[in-house]
Design a protein around this motif. Structure first.
Motif, mmCIF file in Angstrom:
data_model
loop_
_atom_site.group_PDB
_atom_site.id
_atom_site.type_symbol
_atom_site.label_atom_id
_atom_site.label_comp_id
_atom_site.label_asym_id
_atom_site.label_seq_id
_atom_site.Cartn_x
_atom_site.Cartn_y
_atom_site.Cartn_z
ATOM 1 N N PHE A 72 49.864 39.389 154.660
ATOM 2 C CA PHE A 72 48.626 38.927 155.300
ATOM 3 C C PHE A 72 47.855 38.089 154.274
ATOM 4 C CE2 PHE A 72 49.916 42.872 157.258
ATOM 5 C CZ PHE A 72 49.718 42.662 158.612
ATOM 6 N N GLN A 73 47.643 36.838 154.578
ATOM 7 C CA GLN A 73 46.923 35.947 153.659
ATOM 8 C C GLN A 73 45.664 35.427 154.344
ATOM 9 O OE1 GLN A 73 49.997 33.013 153.091
ATOM 10 N NE2 GLN A 73 50.840 34.060 151.311
ATOM 11 N N LEU A 74 44.562 35.550 153.670
ATOM 12 C CA LEU A 74 43.303 35.014 154.210
ATOM 13 C C LEU A 74 42.595 34.188 153.136
ATOM 14 C CD1 LEU A 74 41.675 37.936 156.246
ATOM 15 C CD2 LEU A 74 42.783 35.894 157.153
ATOM 16 N N THR A 75 41.937 33.127 153.582
ATOM 17 C CA THR A 75 41.187 32.260 152.667
ATOM 18 C C THR A 75 39.837 31.942 153.296
ATOM 19 O OG1 THR A 75 43.227 31.291 151.842
ATOM 20 C CG2 THR A 75 41.220 30.043 151.441
ATOM 21 N N GLN A 102 37.168 44.849 152.208
ATOM 22 C CA GLN A 102 36.598 45.348 150.950
ATOM 23 C C GLN A 102 36.603 44.266 149.877
ATOM 24 O OE1 GLN A 102 35.122 48.309 149.806
ATOM 25 N NE2 GLN A 102 34.815 48.544 151.989
ATOM 26 N N SER A 103 37.682 43.517 149.839
ATOM 27 C CA SER A 103 37.784 42.440 148.849
ATOM 28 C C SER A 103 36.777 41.334 149.167
ATOM 29 C CB SER A 103 39.209 41.886 148.867
ATOM 30 O OG SER A 103 39.295 40.719 148.120
ATOM 31 N N MET A 104 36.653 41.012 150.433
ATOM 32 C CA MET A 104 35.776 39.917 150.866
ATOM 33 C C MET A 104 34.307 40.208 150.576
ATOM 34 S SD MET A 104 36.105 38.237 154.578
ATOM 35 C CE MET A 104 35.133 36.896 155.145
ATOM 36 N N VAL A 105 33.871 41.434 150.881
ATOM 37 C CA VAL A 105 32.455 41.755 150.656
ATOM 38 C C VAL A 105 32.116 41.867 149.170
ATOM 39 C CG1 VAL A 105 32.055 42.835 152.895
ATOM 40 C CG2 VAL A 105 32.790 44.261 150.983
ATOM 41 N N SER A 106 33.152 41.991 148.355
ATOM 42 C CA SER A 106 32.922 42.033 146.908
ATOM 43 C C SER A 106 32.813 40.640 146.298
ATOM 44 C CB SER A 106 34.067 42.790 146.222
ATOM 45 O OG SER A 106 34.164 44.091 146.735
ATOM 46 N N SER A 107 33.145 39.607 147.098
ATOM 47 C CA SER A 107 33.083 38.236 146.566
ATOM 48 C C SER A 107 31.624 37.768 146.507
ATOM 49 C CB SER A 107 33.911 37.293 147.440
ATOM 50 O OG SER A 107 33.241 37.026 148.645
ATOM 51 N N PRO A 108 31.302 36.901 145.565
ATOM 52 C CA PRO A 108 29.910 36.436 145.407
ATOM 53 C C PRO A 108 29.339 35.773 146.664
ATOM 54 C CG PRO A 108 31.252 35.795 143.526
ATOM 55 C CD PRO A 108 32.185 36.348 144.533
ATOM 56 N N SER A 109 30.191 35.163 147.477
ATOM 57 C CA SER A 109 29.720 34.477 148.685
ATOM 58 C C SER A 109 29.042 35.432 149.668
ATOM 59 C CB SER A 109 30.889 33.797 149.397
ATOM 60 O OG SER A 109 31.612 33.020 148.491
ATOM 61 N N PHE A 110 29.410 36.707 149.574
ATOM 62 C CA PHE A 110 28.861 37.686 150.516
ATOM 63 C C PHE A 110 27.874 38.634 149.849
ATOM 64 C CE2 PHE A 110 32.277 36.113 152.987
ATOM 65 C CZ PHE A 110 31.903 36.314 154.303
ATOM 66 N N VAL A 127 34.486 28.902 156.615
ATOM 67 C CA VAL A 127 35.544 29.030 157.627
ATOM 68 C C VAL A 127 36.593 29.994 157.082
ATOM 69 C CG1 VAL A 127 37.414 27.847 158.859
ATOM 70 C CG2 VAL A 127 35.204 26.729 158.606
ATOM 71 N N LEU A 128 36.977 30.950 157.929
ATOM 72 C CA LEU A 128 37.990 31.928 157.532
ATOM 73 C C LEU A 128 39.312 31.563 158.192
ATOM 74 C CD1 LEU A 128 38.450 34.654 156.028
ATOM 75 C CD2 LEU A 128 37.983 35.772 158.208
ATOM 76 N N LYS A 129 40.316 31.325 157.386
ATOM 77 C CA LYS A 129 41.628 30.973 157.940
ATOM 78 C C LYS A 129 42.728 31.724 157.192
ATOM 79 C CE LYS A 129 42.079 26.788 155.144
ATOM 80 N NZ LYS A 129 42.299 25.351 155.178
ATOM 81 N N GLY A 130 43.913 31.710 157.750
ATOM 82 C CA GLY A 130 44.968 32.459 157.070
ATOM 83 C C GLY A 130 46.312 32.355 157.727
ATOM 84 N N ALA A 159 38.013 26.624 148.459
ATOM 85 C CA ALA A 159 38.233 28.038 148.761
ATOM 86 C C ALA A 159 37.401 28.877 147.798
ATOM 87 C CB ALA A 159 39.709 28.370 148.617
ATOM 88 N N VAL A 160 36.556 29.734 148.345
ATOM 89 C CA VAL A 160 35.706 30.564 147.489
ATOM 90 C C VAL A 160 36.215 32.009 147.404
ATOM 91 C CG1 VAL A 160 33.612 29.186 147.739
ATOM 92 C CG2 VAL A 160 34.135 30.954 149.437
ATOM 93 N N TRP A 161 37.111 32.345 148.294
ATOM 94 C CA TRP A 161 37.722 33.681 148.250
ATOM 95 C C TRP A 161 39.089 33.597 148.910
ATOM 96 C CZ3 TRP A 161 39.205 36.582 152.575
ATOM 97 C CH2 TRP A 161 39.627 37.881 152.312
ATOM 98 N N THR A 162 40.040 34.220 148.322
ATOM 99 C CA THR A 162 41.366 34.283 148.947
ATOM 100 C C THR A 162 42.011 35.614 148.590
ATOM 101 O OG1 THR A 162 43.455 33.109 149.278
ATOM 102 C CG2 THR A 162 42.537 33.034 147.050
ATOM 103 N N GLU A 163 42.759 36.136 149.512
ATOM 104 C CA GLU A 163 43.345 37.465 149.302
ATOM 105 C C GLU A 163 44.674 37.558 150.022
ATOM 106 O OE1 GLU A 163 43.927 40.160 147.503
ATOM 107 O OE2 GLU A 163 41.807 40.736 147.497
ATOM 108 N N GLU A 164 45.545 38.356 149.439
ATOM 109 C CA GLU A 164 46.849 38.599 150.063
ATOM 110 C C GLU A 164 47.132 40.093 150.028
ATOM 111 O OE1 GLU A 164 50.647 36.136 149.459
ATOM 112 O OE2 GLU A 164 50.985 37.872 148.175
ATOM 113 N N LYS A 165 47.496 40.633 151.169
ATOM 114 C CA LYS A 165 47.864 42.054 151.244
ATOM 115 C C LYS A 165 49.251 42.155 151.875
ATOM 116 C CE LYS A 165 44.257 43.851 149.441
ATOM 117 N NZ LYS A 165 44.378 44.397 148.090
ATOM 118 N N ILE A 166 50.072 42.995 151.294
ATOM 119 C CA ILE A 166 51.437 43.159 151.791
ATOM 120 C C ILE A 166 51.623 44.587 152.306
ATOM 121 C CG2 ILE A 166 53.897 42.990 151.216
ATOM 122 C CD1 ILE A 166 53.099 41.119 148.907
ATOM 123 N N VAL A 167 52.131 44.685 153.512
ATOM 124 C CA VAL A 167 52.468 45.996 154.086
ATOM 125 C C VAL A 167 53.988 46.066 154.152
ATOM 126 C CG1 VAL A 167 52.316 47.475 156.126
ATOM 127 C CG2 VAL A 167 50.331 46.130 155.427
#
Lengths: 171, 143
Positions: free
Chosen positions: A140-143, A51-59, A118-121, A152-160
């Motif tokens: 969980f960290q993704l960039t 959800q966060s990724m598709v909200s970024s301008p790159s997508f 490139v998606l990495k994390g 890096a044009v988008w980065t997000e961190e989610k904690i469970v």
């Protein structure tokens, strides 16, 4: 009396426990483990990341060409990181929102599009306890890196985070 | 030995998960079922609700639903929720997307656990992946 007692023991031993049944992997009756990442944790983190990724301008427009980079599993639990990545790539590819590069070499390399992103994390963990209460947090960290500019044009961190004294079933 | 075996049987009974599950079933029988509740956006604006768990109506207030479009033309929806009770509540939310003709186009494969302190307001947001997704159906359960 001895025979009766033995019989009672045998009945309890045989009758004890819950037989295995099939459960909806998207449902709310799944096992919640304190010491490992459960399948629903990947789904939760993955869907929030998506959800966060598709909200970024790159997508915002078109279907950018995406290459999957390395996802480092820095936890004590041994799992395949594609359990997380598939939660992002499957909906994105099926909705036509990205063009996903395959890792296999193309039959015609000249026809292969160049990766735009490139998606990495990384997946990390933190454990602590207070008395018999244990707490596990999985981070969980993704960039998303734009290849052309190397930024890096988008980065997000989610904690469970899960807390309890023993593993359980359900929320 | 004569006294030990019945004691052992009792110990097995106490540690038996089947017995505990029966207790859980009795408890659930005494309380209303954990039904899923829905709030669906409407093409003309606003939303409709389908309340299947009466308890949630006394705890969680659905204040507003806003619908907008992203730069790429995809539908984005925000639901404002408030814990109107005096106790901390944990709600679980999930989204489904519907096309203009009502067919389901996308479905979120999991529940997002959302703890809410008394009086706390939260906004849950969802962005459609498909251009055909026009309306959003929020699914809500309390536990």
């Amino acid at each position: 009396m001895n025979k009766f007692s033995l019989l009672a023991c045998a009945v309890f031993i045989v009758g004890c426990g819950t037989p295995a049944t099939y459960k909806d992997p998207q449902g709310r009756e799944l096992v919640v483990s304190l010491d490992k990442v459960n399948i629903q944790d990947f789904a939760t983190a993955g869907s929030q990341m998506l959800q966060s990724m598709v909200s970024s301008p790159s997508f915002s427009k078109g279907a950018p060409v995406l290459q999957l980079g390395t996802i480092t599993n820095d936890t004590a639990d041994n799992f395949d990181t594609s359990l997380l990545l598939s939660k992002l790539t499957v909906p994105l590819v099926n909705a036509g929102r990205v063009t996903l590069l395959d890792n296999e070499p193309a039959a015609d390399p000249s026809a292969r599009p160049k990766a735009e992103y490139v998606l990495k994390g990384k997946i990390l963990e933190d454990r602590s306890n207070a008395g018999s209460t244990r707490q596990s947090s999985f981070v969980f960290q993704l960039t998303l890196v734009e290849v052309k500019r190397g930024v890096a044009v988008w980065t997000e961190e989610k904690i469970v985070t899960k807390q309890g004294t023993k593993n359980a079933v359900g929320f | 030995m004569k006294h030990l075996l019945p004691l052992l049987a009792l110990g097995l009974l106490a540690g038996c998960s089947t017995v505990l599950e029966t207790g859980d079933r009795i408890e659930r029988g005494l309380t209303p079922p954990d039904a899923v509740n829905y709030a669906t956006t409407r093409p003309e604006g606003g939303f409709t609700t389908q309340l299947n768990d009466a308890r949630i109506g006394n705890k969680i207030e659905l204040l507003a639903a806003r619908k907008s479009k992203t730069d790429g033309g995809y539908t984005r929806v925000q639901f404002d929720l408030r814990n109107g009770s005096y106790l901390r509540q944990t709600i679980n939310v999930s989204f489904e997307w519907l096309a203009a003709d009502g067919t389901v186009t996308e479905s979120q494969p999991n529940w997002i656990v959302t703890p809410l302190e008394p009086g706390a307001l939260t906004t849950v947001t969802a962005t459609a992946l498909k251009a055909s997704s026009a309306e959003c159906r929020l699914r809500l359960i309390t536990r």
